[in-house]
Design a protein around this motif. Structure first.
Motif, short mmCIF file in Angstrom:
data_model
loop_
_atom_site.label_atom_id
_atom_site.label_comp_id
_atom_site.label_asym_id
_atom_site.label_seq_id
_atom_site.Cartn_x
_atom_site.Cartn_y
_atom_site.Cartn_z
N ASP A 1 -2.78 1.26 -4.69
CA ASP A 1 -4.23 1.52 -4.70
C ASP A 1 -4.62 2.49 -5.82
OD1 ASP A 1 -4.77 -0.15 -2.55
OD2 ASP A 1 -4.39 1.42 -1.07
N TRP B 1 0.83 -1.21 0.00
CA TRP B 1 0.00 0.00 0.00
C TRP B 1 0.85 1.26 0.00
CZ3 TRP B 1 0.53 3.32 4.14
CH2 TRP B 1 1.18 2.79 5.27
N TYR C 1 -2.91 -7.14 -4.81
CA TYR C 1 -2.23 -6.36 -5.84
C TYR C 1 -1.67 -7.28 -6.93
CZ TYR C 1 -2.42 -2.55 -2.41
OH TYR C 1 -2.84 -1.60 -1.51
#
Length: 482
Positions: free
Chosen positions: A311, A306, A340
């Motif tokens: 994102d 992250w 991801y």
């Protein structure tokens, strides 16, 4: 030339012996640059499983370290080697139960493992009959050494008066544990406002007790003094702001050099970069992409986390692959959080003729991506320093980055790359559009940006000179106190 110093350099990671990120890079490179300046640098790190199993050029030392702890005296051994391509000694603290494990981190007793390492390092200096002028400790793992030196160590004639520099590589990882760790270290001290009841926060302790604190970029040093970027320690950092500095990490120009990199099919320089086209074709062939020469190749090499801005990626890459900024190809290399990884697998499966996702680690593919791509994406939420953008610029791949931390300090919009500020998908997409527009319509302007990036100086020599100044300030503090 400043007076040569004896520097005890402690790190949980030192490349090539152990590395998970930028901490390992600085551990393997900065000591060599300091040594070249005339300083006597001794590097110490734990002897992980690969060292215990036998690492080329590393040998066992004929000594036994008896390390006093709250659990009694624990015996340890040591190995000795050299940083590759240098005369800088590296010492490995060997305690089979604590360090001979499959991973470097991730164990319930990590604070105790690294507290033991910190105390054992001081014991080893005595066996070497060598007294450092200064301790340089890195991240929370070696903060116990800073704490011990500033407290119990001042009562020990062997270590009284030694200054300390504490480098923060990532403030988010703080080494929180029970107050019992101080009993284990045989330390008696007070709590900090940043610590909960019965808690020790080793990152906070390093900041509190070190003579000088620094981070790995000037912008990150400012960001961590804010509520948004301080991870709960911004008040303490503002309290120490006179002693807080930011020094950019350097780049190992021996390893990352497109003119000599043995991992590339074709070598090139900023003055003669035509051979980049051969690397471009080799990259496309390696990843099964059509060998088109007149469209931009965008790339990303990263841990899929992250923090790295993943994102924001899905929508922007989908627009890119659907041609909303013109024809393009996209390459991603990395591994990390499964959602991801799956996102990129799905995108690559949908855009098979335009995109390749290599989920995993491939050491020889990374240099080819830097040398064969046109643009390099780093949309990080925060980035203490970052090395990817420096490597990309040196190899002629123009970075597109979010202006945070070290990315803001190294990439200048319209000069060496393209930047955006707001952490959202639209801002990333607009930066990609601006970059691809220049690439497609202004090749002279594009070549100028590429040239500026390849000429940028991120050598370790510059960083080492800045660290030398910090060492002198830390010593001056101790002399003033003494």
């Amino acid at each position: 030339m400043a007076e040569p110093l004896r520097i005890l350099f402690l790190s949980a990671e030192v490349a090539p012996f152990a590395k998970t990120g930028g901490l390992g890079d600085i551990g393997g490179s900065l000591p060599k640059a300091l040594h070249d300046m005339g300083h006597d640098v001794r590097v110490m790190m734990p002897a992980y499983a690969n060292i215990e199993a036998g690492y080329p050029g590393v040998g066992s030392m004929p000594l036994q370290l008896n390390v006093p702890t709250g659990s009694g005296v624990i015996s340890a051994g040591a190995f000795e080697g050299r940083l590759p391509g240098s005369d800088v000694p590296v010492y490995f603290i060997a305690e089979h139960n604590l360090f001979n494990r499959p991973n470097i981190y991730g164990y319930w007793d990590d604070p105790y493992r690294f507290a033991f390492f910190s105390k054992a390092a001081f014991e080893l200096t005595s066996h070497l009959d060598w007294r450092p002028d200064l301790l340089h400790a890195h991240d929370w793992h070696t903060a116990p050494a800073v704490v011990w030196l500033a407290t119990a160590g001042q009562a020990d004639d062997r270590f009284r008066g030694i200054g300390s520099v504490f480098t923060i590589h990532n403030l988010a990882h703080q080494g929180k544990t029970s107050w019992n760790v101080f009993e284990y270290m045989q330390l008696y001290t007070h709590g900090l406002a940043e610590e909960g009841y019965g808690e020790v926060n080793f990152m906070a302790r390093g900041i509190y007790h070190a003579n000088i604190i620094n981070t790995v970029s000037p912008t990150y040093a400012r960001e961590i003094m804010t509520y948004e970027g301080g991870a709960g320690l911004d008040g303490l950092l503002r309290h120490r702001q006179r002693d807080l500095h930011g020094i950019l990490n350097g780049l190992d120009y021996d390893e990352w050099n497109p003119a000599t990199d043995p991992r590339l099919p074709a070598h090139y320089t900023v003055e003669a970069r035509e051979a980049r086209d051969e690397n471009r074709r080799a990259l496309q062939a390696a990843l099964g992409l059509p060998q088109l020469s007149n469209i931009p190749i965008l790339a990303m090499i990263s841990r899929m986390d992250w923090q790295k801005g993943f994102d924001l990626m899905g929508h922007a890459i989908h627009l890119l692959m659907n041609g909303y900024s013109g024809p393009a190809q996209f390459v991603v290399l990395g591994t990390g959080q499964p959602h991801y990884e799956n996102m990129f697998r799905q995108l690559a499966g949908y855009h098979r003729e335009k995109m390749a996702a290599y989920i995993g680690y491939q050491a020889n593919l990374a240099p080819l991506i830097y040398a064969g791509s046109d643009m390099f994406l780093m949309p990080s939420l925060f980035e203490p320093c970052g090395l990817g953008q420096m490597i990309a610029m040196r190899y002629g791949s123009v970075p597109i980055v979010r202006a945070t931390g070290g990315l803001a300090d190294t990439v200048h919009d319209g000069i060496t790359g393209f930047t955006f500020y707001d952490f959202n998908g639209d801002s990333l997409w607009h930066a990609i559009q601006r970059a691809t527009y220049v690439y497609n319509t202004d090749r002279e302007g594009w070549r100028r940006i590429q040239t500026n990036g390849m000429h940028a100086n991120f050598s370790w020599q510059r960083s080492a000179e800045a660290y030398q100044q910090l060492y002198e300030w830390a010593r001056a503090q101790m002399l003033y106190r003494g």
